[in-house]
Design a protein around this motif. Sequence first.
Motif, PDB file in Angstrom:
ATOM      1  N   ILE A  98       1.053  -1.177  -0.048  1.00  0.00           N
ATOM      2  CA  ILE A  98      -0.068   0.021  -0.059  1.00  0.00           C
ATOM      3  C   ILE A  98       0.856   1.531  -0.010  1.00  0.00           C
ATOM      4  O   ILE A  98       0.555   2.210  -0.848  1.00  0.00           O
ATOM      5  N   PHE A  99       1.766   1.396   0.698  1.00  0.00           N
ATOM      6  CA  PHE A  99       2.764   2.446   0.992  1.00  0.00           C
ATOM      7  C   PHE A  99       3.361   2.496  -0.385  1.00  0.00           C
ATOM      8  O   PHE A  99       3.506   3.850  -0.809  1.00  0.00           O
ATOM      9  N   GLU A 103       3.238   6.003  -2.495  1.00  0.00           N
ATOM     10  CA  GLU A 103       4.352   7.046  -2.804  1.00  0.00           C
ATOM     11  C   GLU A 103       4.472   7.123  -4.433  1.00  0.00           C
ATOM     12  O   GLU A 103       4.771   8.041  -4.807  1.00  0.00           O
ATOM     13  N   ALA A 104       4.213   6.224  -5.171  1.00  0.00           N
ATOM     14  CA  ALA A 104       4.284   6.125  -6.552  1.00  0.00           C
ATOM     15  C   ALA A 104       3.259   7.142  -7.025  1.00  0.00           C
ATOM     16  O   ALA A 104       3.611   8.137  -7.996  1.00  0.00           O
ATOM     17  N   ASN A 105       1.967   7.099  -6.606  1.00  0.00           N
ATOM     18  CA  ASN A 105       0.768   8.091  -6.859  1.00  0.00           C
ATOM     19  C   ASN A 105       1.532   9.775  -6.590  1.00  0.00           C
ATOM     20  O   ASN A 105       1.032  10.610  -7.306  1.00  0.00           O
ATOM     21  N   GLU A 106       1.883   9.692  -5.439  1.00  0.00           N
ATOM     22  CA  GLU A 106       2.466  11.181  -4.810  1.00  0.00           C
ATOM     23  C   GLU A 106       3.650  11.504  -5.865  1.00  0.00           C
ATOM     24  O   GLU A 106       3.293  12.871  -6.488  1.00  0.00           O
ATOM     25  N   ARG A 140       5.136   9.729   5.995  1.00  0.00           N
ATOM     26  CA  ARG A 140       6.266   9.677   5.539  1.00  0.00           C
ATOM     27  C   ARG A 140       6.061  10.417   4.069  1.00  0.00           C
ATOM     28  O   ARG A 140       6.952  10.733   3.369  1.00  0.00           O
ATOM     29  N   LEU A 141       4.896  10.615   3.751  1.00  0.00           N
ATOM     30  CA  LEU A 141       4.336  11.343   2.571  1.00  0.00           C
ATOM     31  C   LEU A 141       3.511  12.684   2.646  1.00  0.00           C
ATOM     32  O   LEU A 141       3.210  12.838   3.745  1.00  0.00           O
ATOM     33  N   GLY A 164      -4.412  10.482  10.069  1.00  0.00           N
ATOM     34  CA  GLY A 164      -4.251  11.194   9.014  1.00  0.00           C
ATOM     35  C   GLY A 164      -5.138  11.138   7.784  1.00  0.00           C
ATOM     36  O   GLY A 164      -4.864  11.859   6.809  1.00  0.00           O
ATOM     37  N   VAL A 165      -6.151  10.455   7.981  1.00  0.00           N
ATOM     38  CA  VAL A 165      -7.183  10.421   6.886  1.00  0.00           C
ATOM     39  C   VAL A 165      -8.312  11.532   7.065  1.00  0.00           C
ATOM     40  O   VAL A 165      -8.500  12.029   8.005  1.00  0.00           O
TER      41      VAL A 165
END
Length: 350
Positions: A98-99, A103-106, A140-141, A164-165
């Motif tokens: 999931i992380f 991260e790839a989408n960010e 982290r993101l 954080g949601v």
Amino acid sequence: MTGKTRTLPALAEKIRNGYRISRADLDEWKDLFLHSDVEELLDEAGKLQKRFCGNLVDLCSIINGRSGRCSEDCKYCAQAKCNHTGVDEYGFLPREQIFAAAEANEKAGVNRFSIVTAGRALKGREFDEAIAAYQEMHARLHIDLCASMGFLDAEQFRRLREAGVTSYHHNIETSRRYFPRICTTHTFEDKIRTIRIAQQEGLCVCSGGIIGMGEDWDDRFDMAITLAELGIESIPINALMPIPGTPLEHRPRISAEDVLRTFGIFRFLNPTANIRLAAGRAILPGTGATVLGRGASASITGDMLTTAGAATIARDKQMLRELGLTNRREDAVFPQVLVEEYEASLSPEC
């Protein structure tokens, strides 16, 4: 507003000046919406969008965090266990998977990332795993975080927010009248109750539905007004893509014109909301280019839950540039920018 003044431009101007169409006066405007030229409707919707949303377009993406074996009987859904679609079935994904997706989408410039899980509600150990995944992403993101995990309770919503949601996705799917023809294992009121609990716990709610399931225009108007009454800030509109093995597999596809008209109507009835292109974009010319900036101010990008997305993130960003629109994270570079300054500049909308 009567006679020659009952026109789309006059109505749009009235809305820009503060008027909102209510359930009580909706019948006054239905004929205008349904019999106007669709291009004029989209042009006026675009002016409303420009007034309330500017040129910003919100791009979000999702990951299918738990797939299949759902106890509910939604007639459109590939993941309901009563349907026979051959969809992949698996439990909650590993946190590192999931992380990596987030991260790839960010890095690709997506604004918001959501874990979506099949089933009536995510509970127990799997919900704890989801909380841990969100905590890591939040730490982290910098991508905004959303969740879509069914019928949660207040304590679960509180835990999501603390992890954080900021947004919770929970579609009402259709009108109150038509809902029992789509699902019998939960009710329309169950949906409304969950949305209100999420809002009470401080989450922005993303809620919309699916068109082309056999409903009529009155059902679509009712769905749009219900969302306005709930104060929904992000409204995904899905066009049914009939899936073999579901009860709706033989439904004829809704026409592109009806999809476009729906987006225009939803903009008039929810002028300040982010109205989001979702599943079924392939029905539209240019996979949605004809409605972005003219009703739609947001889009899901990349893959959908159980079908490949109509456009990749890179193509969507190129489409926005060609349309003169701006993905609000397009120029952000992490971690070189000051995160606090960047986040303070963002719109508070979902």
